[in-house]
Design an enzyme around this catalytic site. Structure first.
Site, PDB file in Angstrom:
ATOM      1  N   CYS A 199       0.811  -1.220   0.000  1.00  0.00           N
ATOM      2  CA  CYS A 199       0.000   0.000   0.000  1.00  0.00           C
ATOM      3  C   CYS A 199       0.845   1.271   0.000  1.00  0.00           C
ATOM      4  O   CYS A 199       0.468   2.271  -0.611  1.00  0.00           O
ATOM      5  CB  CYS A 199      -0.966  -0.005   1.181  1.00  0.00           C
ATOM      6  SG  CYS A 199      -0.196  -0.097   2.803  1.00  0.00           S
ATOM      7  N   HIS A 254      -1.718   2.272   7.058  1.00  0.00           N
ATOM      8  CA  HIS A 254      -2.250   2.263   5.699  1.00  0.00           C
ATOM      9  C   HIS A 254      -2.044   3.657   5.118  1.00  0.00           C
ATOM     10  O   HIS A 254      -1.844   4.631   5.863  1.00  0.00           O
ATOM     11  CB  HIS A 254      -3.732   1.886   5.670  1.00  0.00           C
ATOM     12  CG  HIS A 254      -4.235   1.568   4.289  1.00  0.00           C
ATOM     13  ND1 HIS A 254      -3.559   0.733   3.433  1.00  0.00           N
ATOM     14  CD2 HIS A 254      -5.342   1.985   3.610  1.00  0.00           C
ATOM     15  CE1 HIS A 254      -4.227   0.642   2.300  1.00  0.00           C
ATOM     16  NE2 HIS A 254      -5.312   1.383   2.375  1.00  0.00           N
ATOM     17  N   ASP A 306      -8.456   5.145  -2.920  1.00  0.00           N
ATOM     18  CA  ASP A 306      -7.521   4.093  -2.512  1.00  0.00           C
ATOM     19  C   ASP A 306      -7.152   3.284  -3.747  1.00  0.00           C
ATOM     20  O   ASP A 306      -7.943   2.489  -4.239  1.00  0.00           O
ATOM     21  CB  ASP A 306      -8.152   3.200  -1.443  1.00  0.00           C
ATOM     22  CG  ASP A 306      -7.135   2.279  -0.777  1.00  0.00           C
ATOM     23  OD1 ASP A 306      -6.221   1.820  -1.488  1.00  0.00           O
ATOM     24  OD2 ASP A 306      -7.256   2.022   0.437  1.00  0.00           O
TER      25      ASP A 306
END
Length: 570
Positions: free
Chosen positions: A218, A245, A262
């Site tokens: 990520c 994250h 995202d």
């Protein structure tokens, strides 16, 4: 146009001690039964008081919770906390590098994405009372899809660079000078389970290097995607979640707000994803850009009291003051007009933060009550899509090339999530649901741990179905020969039934195996309808026990779904 608060006065403003005085201090005046802000009034006092009230609200909430850490220990942790803030604030300045932006533009198929965005913008469904999306909104979604499905890949553990075998972790390695050059202070070590070769996986933190490697987790995904957003002219912020994250926020001009994006999940405008969908215990989330640092934690939670109870690394008043000083330093060289724009946006954003959040039933996401949802991010702008998320009505018709060749040849690969019409100059259609006739409770699922991808039932759905339709009635041709490969897998008590029918109601069941099947019973038909029905399975993951087209995430040259139809004169 003057701003009127008459509705709030009787229900929400007056009962709060000091609220009416705050409104008068902001510049509101009494006008009969209403409080009105004159159209020519300065907004400076209003914005200043708004910020002060938001800060005091956070302080009061944190004091109510009553953290038990001593002031001394808090002050010590605040030094480390500030260093983390400053490091992230400095990192995002790389996104403004003109050379890096050009390198990103060199790999982004901008003309293709822009054309798709323009087409979808023209075809969007309009809802009364909601702001329409503009072409830039659709461009953002196309960029997000391209980045996820065609550009960047996920690395759980690297493949062996010698035999392409699986590797197992050996712990951390010492970074080389070249690793450090690209921000890889952490280097993971692996060993091939097949040939025993040692492999290293540097966790690069430089977006320019990531344009080359195009892989990671990520951190790498959000880092590179934020650069891509800046490269095509979006105002973008890099969001860091203290619970491990990262993602991106992009400012939508049409919606006049910052939108959550995202790239790992290919999701947009789903701020409740982490708290509701993933069950994360959130604490601190900060958005960083070249112009500002913003505590955006309140956009991503419907439980602010719970979030505050976990914010134990610093004092809230210290945090507000520290961010304010960072922003003063960052904005001191900005033009006054630009600072005014940022102040107005900050005021709007504070209202969003302080508003209650509502999560829709059955969704791992939510939205601010009364705000405009990005309907297209949820598939709600397509004219051919029902409100329950089901897709219908796409039918394949023969093109002039296919009529001349008397051939229809279609492939689909979930790894790239693309249909390839081999019989029409290999033209591509992105997204599994872009060319299906019907679809109920179907999703595309990626398994990063097993590095697999497939179509499956939506989580919690006991049944699902999907179909594709080809209609040759207006071509003067009929089917001469049909071959279909529709690979599927079942686990536990899962069940998949494949049925293919012709226009004369002749139906044949397929095995769903790995080999192509010839269907002679459809010879002479003018149309074909291929359908898969999914059901069964055991336990909470029953939906995962029926899988269509399962294949490797990085296996882009395999086609588990393929239809070849030879035609002849009627």
């Amino acid at each position: 146009m003057p701003i009127c608060y008459g509705v709030c006065r009787g229900k929400r403003i007056l009962p709060v001690t000091g609220a009416i005085e705050c409104l008068f201090a902001m510049g509101f005046v009494e006008d009969g039964e209403h409080l009105t802000l004159p159209s020519g009034a300065s907004l400076h006092e209003l914005r200043w008081i708004q910020k002060q009230l938001a800060g005091e609200r956070l302080k009061a909430m944190s004091q109510t919770i009553g953290h038990k850490l001593s002031v001394t220990s808090l002050q010590a942790s605040e030094i480390t906390f500030y260093q983390k803030l400053k490091s992230s604030a400095d990192h995002v300045l790389m996104y403004e590098d003109r050379l890096l932006q050009q390198q990103a533009r060199d790999v982004i198929p901008f003309l293709e994405l822009n054309q798709k965005a323009e087409e979808k913008c023209l075809n969007q469904a309009q809802d009364d009372g909601e702001r329409p999306l503009d072409k830039r909104d659709f461009l953002l979604l196309e960029l997000l899809k391209w980045f996820k499905t065609r550009f960047f890949t996920w690395t759980n553990s690297p493949k062996c660079d010698s035999c392409n075998g699986r590797t197992s972790s050996m712990g951390m390695l010492e970074p080389s000078i070249d690793d450090l050059r690209w921000g890889a202070s952490r280097v993971e070590g692996y060993r091939c389970t097949n040939c025993n070769r040692a492999i290293k996986f540097p966790r690069y933190n430089h977006p320019g290097k990531l344009l080359e490697t195009r892989t990671g987790r990520c951190g790498e995904w959000a880092n590179c995607f934020t650069l891509c957003c800046r490269a095509v002219g979006f105002e973008a912020r890099h969001v860091v979640d203290w619970t491990d994250h990262v993602w991106t926020e992009v400012f939508s001009q049409s919606q006049q707000r910052w939108v959550h994006c995202d790239s790992c999940e290919n999701v947009c405008d789903k701020p409740m994803l982490y708290e509701k969908g993933w069950g994360k215990k959130l604490s601190y989330m900060f958005a960083f850009s070249c112009e500002e640092v913003v505590d955006v934690s309140w956009r991503y939670t419907a439980k602010p009291q719970d979030v505050l109870s976990r914010r134990t690394e610093c004092r809230e008043d210290w945090l507000i003051d520290s961010i304010s000083k960072l922003n003063q330093q960052r904005q001191q060289s900005l033009a006054s007009t630009r600072r005014a724009i940022l102040e107005e946006r900050a005021s709007r954003e504070l209202v969003e933060f302080l508003s209650s959040k509502a999560v829709k039933d059955g969704e791992g996401q939510g939205r601010v009550s009364g705000s405009v949802a990005w309907r297209v991010a949820r598939g709600e702008t397509r004219r051919d899509q029902a409100t329950n998320g089901n897709v219908e009505n796409y039918t394949y018709k023969l093109t002039s090339n296919e009529k001349a060749a008397k051939l229809f040849h279609l492939r689909y690969t979930p790894a790239r999530n693309v249909y390839i019409r081999v019989s029409d100059d290999n033209k591509e259609m992105q997204e599994w649901d872009s060319a299906v006739h019907t679809s109920t409770n179907i999703q595309r699922k990626e398994e990063f741990d097993w590095e697999m991808v497939y179509l499956a039932r939506q989580e919690g759905s006991p049944t699902a179905s999907i179909s594709w339709k080809m209609d040759f009635d207006d071509s003067g041709l009929v089917i001469d020969q049909v071959t279909i490969k529709a690979c599927s897998q079942t686990f536990q008590t899962g069940h998949i039934e494949w049925t293919v029918c012709g226009g004369d109601d002749v139906c044949v069941q397929l095995s769903g195996g790995a080999e192509a099947e010839r269907v002679s019973a459809l010879n002479g038909s003018k149309s074909i309808n291929l359908k898969a029905s999914l059901s069964g399975g055991q336990g909470d993951v029953a939906w995962q026990h029926t899988q269509l087209f399962r294949m490797g995430l990085n296996d882009h040259n395999t086609y588990p779904f393929e239809i070849v139809i030879h035609l002849r004169e009627q």
